[in-house]
Design an enzyme around this catalytic site. Structure first.
Site, PDB file in Angstrom:
ATOM      1  N   CYS A   2       1.555  59.053  -4.649  1.00 16.08           N
ATOM      2  CA  CYS A   2       2.673  58.410  -3.970  1.00 16.08           C
ATOM      3  C   CYS A   2       4.016  58.838  -4.570  1.00 16.08           C
ATOM      4  O   CYS A   2       4.110  59.126  -5.759  1.00 16.08           O
ATOM      5  CB  CYS A   2       2.555  56.904  -4.102  1.00 16.08           C
ATOM      6  SG  CYS A   2       1.008  56.266  -3.443  1.00 16.08           S
ATOM      7  N   ARG A  27       3.783  66.499  -4.111  1.00 20.06           N
ATOM      8  CA  ARG A  27       2.927  65.619  -4.897  1.00 20.06           C
ATOM      9  C   ARG A  27       1.620  65.300  -4.170  1.00 20.06           C
ATOM     10  O   ARG A  27       0.680  64.804  -4.778  1.00 20.06           O
ATOM     11  CB  ARG A  27       3.669  64.306  -5.181  1.00 20.06           C
ATOM     12  CG  ARG A  27       4.841  64.467  -6.115  1.00 20.06           C
ATOM     13  CD  ARG A  27       5.715  63.241  -6.105  1.00 20.06           C
ATOM     14  NE  ARG A  27       5.067  62.066  -6.624  1.00 20.06           N
ATOM     15  CZ  ARG A  27       5.237  61.588  -7.850  1.00 20.06           C
ATOM     16  NH1 ARG A  27       6.043  62.206  -8.674  1.00 20.06           N
ATOM     17  NH2 ARG A  27       4.628  60.507  -8.250  1.00 20.06           N
ATOM     18  N   TRP A  72      -0.297  58.201  -0.908  1.00 22.18           N
ATOM     19  CA  TRP A  72      -1.581  58.871  -1.128  1.00 22.18           C
ATOM     20  C   TRP A  72      -2.583  57.732  -1.225  1.00 22.18           C
ATOM     21  O   TRP A  72      -2.597  56.978  -2.191  1.00 22.18           O
ATOM     22  CB  TRP A  72      -1.506  59.674  -2.421  1.00 22.18           C
ATOM     23  CG  TRP A  72      -2.655  60.596  -2.691  1.00 22.18           C
ATOM     24  CD1 TRP A  72      -2.829  61.861  -2.190  1.00 22.18           C
ATOM     25  CD2 TRP A  72      -3.758  60.354  -3.559  1.00 22.18           C
ATOM     26  NE1 TRP A  72      -3.991  62.403  -2.697  1.00 22.18           N
ATOM     27  CE2 TRP A  72      -4.579  61.500  -3.546  1.00 22.18           C
ATOM     28  CE3 TRP A  72      -4.146  59.275  -4.349  1.00 22.18           C
ATOM     29  CZ2 TRP A  72      -5.742  61.610  -4.278  1.00 22.18           C
ATOM     30  CZ3 TRP A  72      -5.318  59.376  -5.087  1.00 22.18           C
ATOM     31  CH2 TRP A  72      -6.100  60.535  -5.048  1.00 22.18           C
ATOM     32  N   ASN A  98       4.551  52.519  -6.105  1.00 23.71           N
ATOM     33  CA  ASN A  98       3.566  53.444  -6.675  1.00 23.71           C
ATOM     34  C   ASN A  98       2.785  52.689  -7.725  1.00 23.71           C
ATOM     35  O   ASN A  98       3.370  51.902  -8.469  1.00 23.71           O
ATOM     36  CB  ASN A  98       4.251  54.617  -7.380  1.00 23.71           C
ATOM     37  CG  ASN A  98       4.879  55.579  -6.419  1.00 23.71           C
ATOM     38  OD1 ASN A  98       4.771  55.420  -5.213  1.00 23.71           O
ATOM     39  ND2 ASN A  98       5.552  56.572  -6.955  1.00 23.71           N
ATOM     40  N   GLY A  99       1.490  52.982  -7.836  1.00 20.17           N
ATOM     41  CA  GLY A  99       0.685  52.310  -8.845  1.00 20.17           C
ATOM     42  C   GLY A  99      -0.407  51.500  -8.175  1.00 20.17           C
ATOM     43  O   GLY A  99      -0.682  51.663  -6.976  1.00 20.17           O
ATOM     44  N   GLU A 468     -11.066  77.915 -15.594  1.00 21.64           N
ATOM     45  CA  GLU A 468      -9.785  77.827 -14.886  1.00 21.64           C
ATOM     46  C   GLU A 468      -9.789  78.725 -13.645  1.00 21.64           C
ATOM     47  O   GLU A 468      -9.278  78.334 -12.588  1.00 21.64           O
ATOM     48  CB  GLU A 468      -8.646  78.198 -15.848  1.00 21.64           C
ATOM     49  CG  GLU A 468      -7.256  78.253 -15.256  1.00 21.64           C
ATOM     50  CD  GLU A 468      -6.796  76.955 -14.607  1.00 21.64           C
ATOM     51  OE1 GLU A 468      -7.449  75.916 -14.774  1.00 21.64           O
ATOM     52  OE2 GLU A 468      -5.778  76.995 -13.890  1.00 21.64           O
ATOM     53  N   LYS A 472      -9.118  77.253  -9.965  1.00 23.74           N
ATOM     54  CA  LYS A 472      -8.044  77.755  -9.093  1.00 23.74           C
ATOM     55  C   LYS A 472      -8.615  78.174  -7.746  1.00 23.74           C
ATOM     56  O   LYS A 472      -8.071  77.841  -6.702  1.00 23.74           O
ATOM     57  CB  LYS A 472      -7.360  78.969  -9.714  1.00 23.74           C
ATOM     58  CG  LYS A 472      -6.231  78.860 -10.685  1.00 23.74           C
ATOM     59  CD  LYS A 472      -5.033  78.050 -10.397  1.00 23.74           C
ATOM     60  CE  LYS A 472      -5.283  76.579 -10.457  1.00 23.74           C
ATOM     61  NZ  LYS A 472      -4.889  75.880 -11.652  1.00 23.74           N
ATOM     62  N   GLU A 475      -9.934  75.068  -5.603  1.00 21.37           N
ATOM     63  CA  GLU A 475      -8.969  74.085  -5.110  1.00 21.37           C
ATOM     64  C   GLU A 475      -8.071  74.614  -3.997  1.00 21.37           C
ATOM     65  O   GLU A 475      -7.655  73.861  -3.142  1.00 21.37           O
ATOM     66  CB  GLU A 475      -8.134  73.491  -6.251  1.00 21.37           C
ATOM     67  CG  GLU A 475      -7.121  74.417  -6.860  1.00 21.37           C
ATOM     68  CD  GLU A 475      -6.267  73.744  -7.929  1.00 21.37           C
ATOM     69  OE1 GLU A 475      -5.890  72.583  -7.763  1.00 21.37           O
ATOM     70  OE2 GLU A 475      -5.970  74.415  -8.936  1.00 21.37           O
ATOM     71  N   HIS A 491     -29.604  79.966 -18.058  1.00 17.65           N
ATOM     72  CA  HIS A 491     -30.266  78.672 -18.292  1.00 17.65           C
ATOM     73  C   HIS A 491     -30.272  77.798 -17.040  1.00 17.65           C
ATOM     74  O   HIS A 491     -30.321  76.586 -17.136  1.00 17.65           O
ATOM     75  CB  HIS A 491     -29.590  77.943 -19.453  1.00 17.65           C
ATOM     76  CG  HIS A 491     -29.695  78.686 -20.755  1.00 17.65           C
ATOM     77  ND1 HIS A 491     -30.892  78.929 -21.384  1.00 17.65           N
ATOM     78  CD2 HIS A 491     -28.754  79.298 -21.511  1.00 17.65           C
ATOM     79  CE1 HIS A 491     -30.692  79.629 -22.489  1.00 17.65           C
ATOM     80  NE2 HIS A 491     -29.394  79.875 -22.587  1.00 17.65           N
ATOM     81  N   LYS A 590      -0.328  66.419  -6.827  1.00 19.90           N
ATOM     82  CA  LYS A 590       0.235  67.149  -7.960  1.00 19.90           C
ATOM     83  C   LYS A 590       0.116  66.354  -9.246  1.00 19.90           C
ATOM     84  O   LYS A 590      -0.255  66.880 -10.282  1.00 19.90           O
ATOM     85  CB  LYS A 590       1.706  67.492  -7.686  1.00 19.90           C
ATOM     86  CG  LYS A 590       2.365  68.293  -8.787  1.00 19.90           C
ATOM     87  CD  LYS A 590       1.748  69.667  -8.892  1.00 19.90           C
ATOM     88  CE  LYS A 590       2.293  70.506 -10.024  1.00 19.90           C
ATOM     89  NZ  LYS A 590       1.429  71.653 -10.315  1.00 19.90           N
TER      90      LYS A 590
HETATM   91  O1  M6R Z   1      -0.109  66.751 -15.061  1.00 19.75           O
HETATM   92  P1  M6R Z   1      -1.383  67.063 -15.779  1.00 19.75           P
HETATM   93  O2  M6R Z   1      -1.340  68.330 -16.547  1.00 19.75           O
HETATM   94  O3  M6R Z   1      -1.840  65.929 -16.661  1.00 19.75           O
HETATM   95  O4  M6R Z   1      -2.461  67.216 -14.644  1.00 19.75           O
HETATM   96  C1  M6R Z   1      -3.828  67.339 -14.920  1.00 19.75           C
HETATM   97  C2  M6R Z   1      -4.570  67.879 -13.708  1.00 19.75           C
HETATM   98  O5  M6R Z   1      -4.476  66.972 -12.650  1.00 19.75           O
HETATM   99  C3  M6R Z   1      -4.000  69.224 -13.249  1.00 19.75           C
HETATM  100  O6  M6R Z   1      -3.990  70.138 -14.307  1.00 19.75           O
HETATM  101  C4  M6R Z   1      -4.825  69.801 -12.102  1.00 19.75           C
HETATM  102  O7  M6R Z   1      -6.123  70.077 -12.529  1.00 19.75           O
HETATM  103  C5  M6R Z   1      -4.143  71.059 -11.588  1.00 19.75           C
HETATM  104  N1  M6R Z   1      -3.037  70.728 -10.739  1.00 19.75           N
HETATM  105  C6  M6R Z   1      -5.087  71.948 -10.852  1.00 19.75           C
HETATM  106  O8  M6R Z   1      -4.458  73.148 -10.521  1.00 19.75           O
END
Ligand code: M6R
Length: 595
Positions: A2, A27, A72, A98-99, A468, A472, A475, A491, A590
């Protein structure tokens, strides 16, 4: 997640609110809405994009005070009725939030019993009803009394019909106030207001603020408190695409500069002897690093880095799991990595650590973020605003911060240290060379785009890079991808290998090299096509892998940087080939401000 915006001042609020909401789209959200005070309150909201909302609005909404929200969904599906702002029974009080209000069920039953009528499934809706209940001519007082009943986390902005002021409050959810000339702004995030001002106040937990066109008054428990004004160094251009097709591509291309900016603070421009700024006396007896998602992968790389340099055991753990461990962290100092500084799981971990008396160093990209304010020490990465949901430049900046933390304490020969510092200085140029091979990488991406499953493998310090690379790809391209320690494939995952399942293998020039070649051969024996990432001059990899992305030579400790950049490009071009909404992948946000 949000987003909140608010405006009060000399302009018409509607267009300002929509513009600010547009800046928060990154976001992640599923609904949006605004409320403007134009004598009566007018509320426009729906489960649509901000642009679509703008198109449904009447040409002119009169009113110079308003609030807005991108939602959201957490409590209740994305729908018109669940979108914010939410109002009280009279329709005179509007709230964006938000929250999560954890005791909302109880409050809702109680308020319903008192005659309040609820229309949405949200937790938020109890707030305007509570304010209505307590309102006796002073909106700020009513907000204070209402929040006294609320448990959970919130950043809220409240607007009342006929008023040219906003009342705001925060607890465990970020909220900033932007200071303008005879106008003031509210936002959950800096990019929202960069078009209008670079002067901000950060609210603290428990603050209630009254924002008028001419000023801001903040109080805690009824007493007026002073909140310092900060100047934001991010520019409007930083938060724009700058001619790139997507924010993600722009952010990938910014990485040489991000490295320069982040290491600029600690690596002297002078030639050796190396001068490293340090963080003072850091105990190296026991180290714990916590983070989520991509930041967790940075944490894992930090673990391998520090274990190599310090020769001590380092723990890297998921912040989202840390709170559920029965044992105490048993460290005196911990590092928490969070790009946004607002990730709920990371904040919970920081609070747990601090509750145990542990000193917390936070690595974050956002000045004034909640994590930075909870921390004992903060290392700021200098990545600038990262708009694309997929973390790229913030990840590379986190690695730079970890090198900063690690190098001054390295138990290594001074010549090796000088060599590493020299390599650090050369990294921006080497990353640029990876970026220059974009066209070749995009060719491989075209092939990958046809696949349903992809494995990424690496060993040692490049095992987290495999994780990673897979994150990437999945997602943003929605291709099923898994990152594995290369030695683990046999394994279990071997059962999934075959001609249709390519494997991306990261080959570094370190003690993992021979074992990686063996892994590639094993994969090839199962008929999976192998795309290897290898250093220039390595003739052997080309003989075992089907294709090779060649990267500049670099000390193996820095190889995760170059490999990660190459994999970012691979994921980007694969997603682009598949026509995916790269900057705003489905279901993702985000900054993940809920548990
Ligand atoms: O803001 P943060 O680094 O704490 O966020 C953690 C994850 O939500 C963030 O790294 C997420 O995995 C990435 N946006 C993915 O690309």
């Amino acid at each position: 997640m949000c987003g909140i915006v608010g405006y009060v001042g000399r302009r018409q609020a509607g267009p300002v609110l929509l513009n600010c909401l547009g800046k928060l789209e990154y976001r992640g959200y599923d609904s949006c809405g605004i409320a403007v005070s134009s004598g009566d309150l007018v509320v426009y909201k729906d489960a649509i994009r901000v642009k679509a909302l703008a198109e449904t609005l009447p040409r002119s909404i009169e009113g110079k005070a308003g609030i807005g929200h991108t939602r959201w969904a957490t409590h209740g599906e994305p729908s018109q009725v669940n979108a914010h702002p939410h109002c009280d029974c009279t329709g005179r009080i509007a709230v964006v939030h938000n929250g999560v209000i954890s005791n909302f069920q109880k409050l809702r039953e109680q308020l319903s019993g008192e005659g309040h009528h609820f229309v949405s499934e949200t937790d938020t809706e109890v707030i305007p009803h509570l304010i209505e209940k307590y309102y006796a001519g002073d909106l700020a007082k009513a907000v204070e009394l209402a929040l006294g009943e609320v448990e959970g986390s919130y950043a809220i902005a409240v607007l009342m019909s006929g008023e040219s002021r906003l009342v705001v409050a925060r607890k465990d959810s970020p909220l900033i106030i932007g200071i303008g000339d005879r106008e003031n702004f509210i936002a959950s995030d800096v990019p929202a207001i960069l078009d209008y001002t670079s002067q901000v106040l950060y609210l603290e937990d428990g603050d209630i603020g009254v924002v008028t066109p001419g000023g801001v008054e903040v109080s805690q428990h009824g007493k007026v408190v002073r909140r310092e004004r900060h100047t934001i160094s991010w520019t409007v251009e930083d938060a724009q695409k700058g001619g790139y097709e997507h924010f993600m591509l722009k952010e990938i291309h910014e990485q040489p500069k991000v490295i320069r900016d982040t290491i600029g603070g600690y690596v002297s421009a002078a030639e050796p002897p190396a001068h490293l700024a340090t963080m003072g006396d850091i105990s190296l007896e026991e180290i714990l690093i916590l983070a989520c998602g991509t930041s967790y992968h940075a944490a894992l790389i930090g673990k391998y880095l520090m274990e190599e340099l310090f020769k001590v055991a380092v723990r890297a753990e998921l912040a989202s799991e840390f709170s559920y461990s029965g044992r105490a962290s048993s460290v005196s100092r911990a590092i928490v990595i969070t790009q946004s500084g607002e990730t709920a799981d990371a904040l919970k971990a920081i609070r747990k650590l601090k509750g145990e008396g542990c000193q917390v160093i936070v690595i974050t990209n956002v000045v004034g973020s909640t994590a930075s304010r909870l921390a004992d020490q903060t290392v700021y990465t200098r990545a600038g605003p990262e708009i694309s949901v997929a973390a790229t430049k913030s990840f590379i900046a986190q690695l730079m911060a970890l090198y900063w933390l690690a190098l001054p304490y390295a138990k290594i020969d001074i010549r090796r240290l000088d060599g590493l510092v020299m390599e650090l200085r050369q990294l921006p140029g080497k990353v640029q060379r990876v970026l220059d091979s974009e066209a070749t990488i995009s060719e491989y991406a075209r092939q990958l785009a046809r696949c349903e499953d992809v494995f990424f493998i690496g060993r040692g310090i490049n095992f987290p890079v495999a994780l990673e690379g897979a994150l990437k790809l999945k997602e943003i391209s929605y291709i099923h991808a898994e990152g594995y320690a290369a030695g683990e494939l046999k394994h279990g995952p071997f059962a999934l290998l075959g001609r249709e399942t390519p494997v991306v293998a990261i080959v570094a020039q370190d003690n993992t090299y021979e074992a990686m070649l063996t892994s590639i051969k094993e994969v090839k024996a199962r008929h999976s096509p192998v795309l290897a990432l290898a250093e220039e001059g390595d003739e052997v990899v080309g003989e075992v892998a089907d294709s090779v992305i060649t990267l500049p030579r670099v000390d193996a400790l820095f190889s995760p940087v170059l490999n990660a950049v190459a994999l970012q490009l691979l994921a980007y071009y694969t997603a682009r080939e598949r026509g995916c909404p790269i900057d705003f992948p489905r279901n993702l946000a985000k900054s993940v401000t809920v548990e």
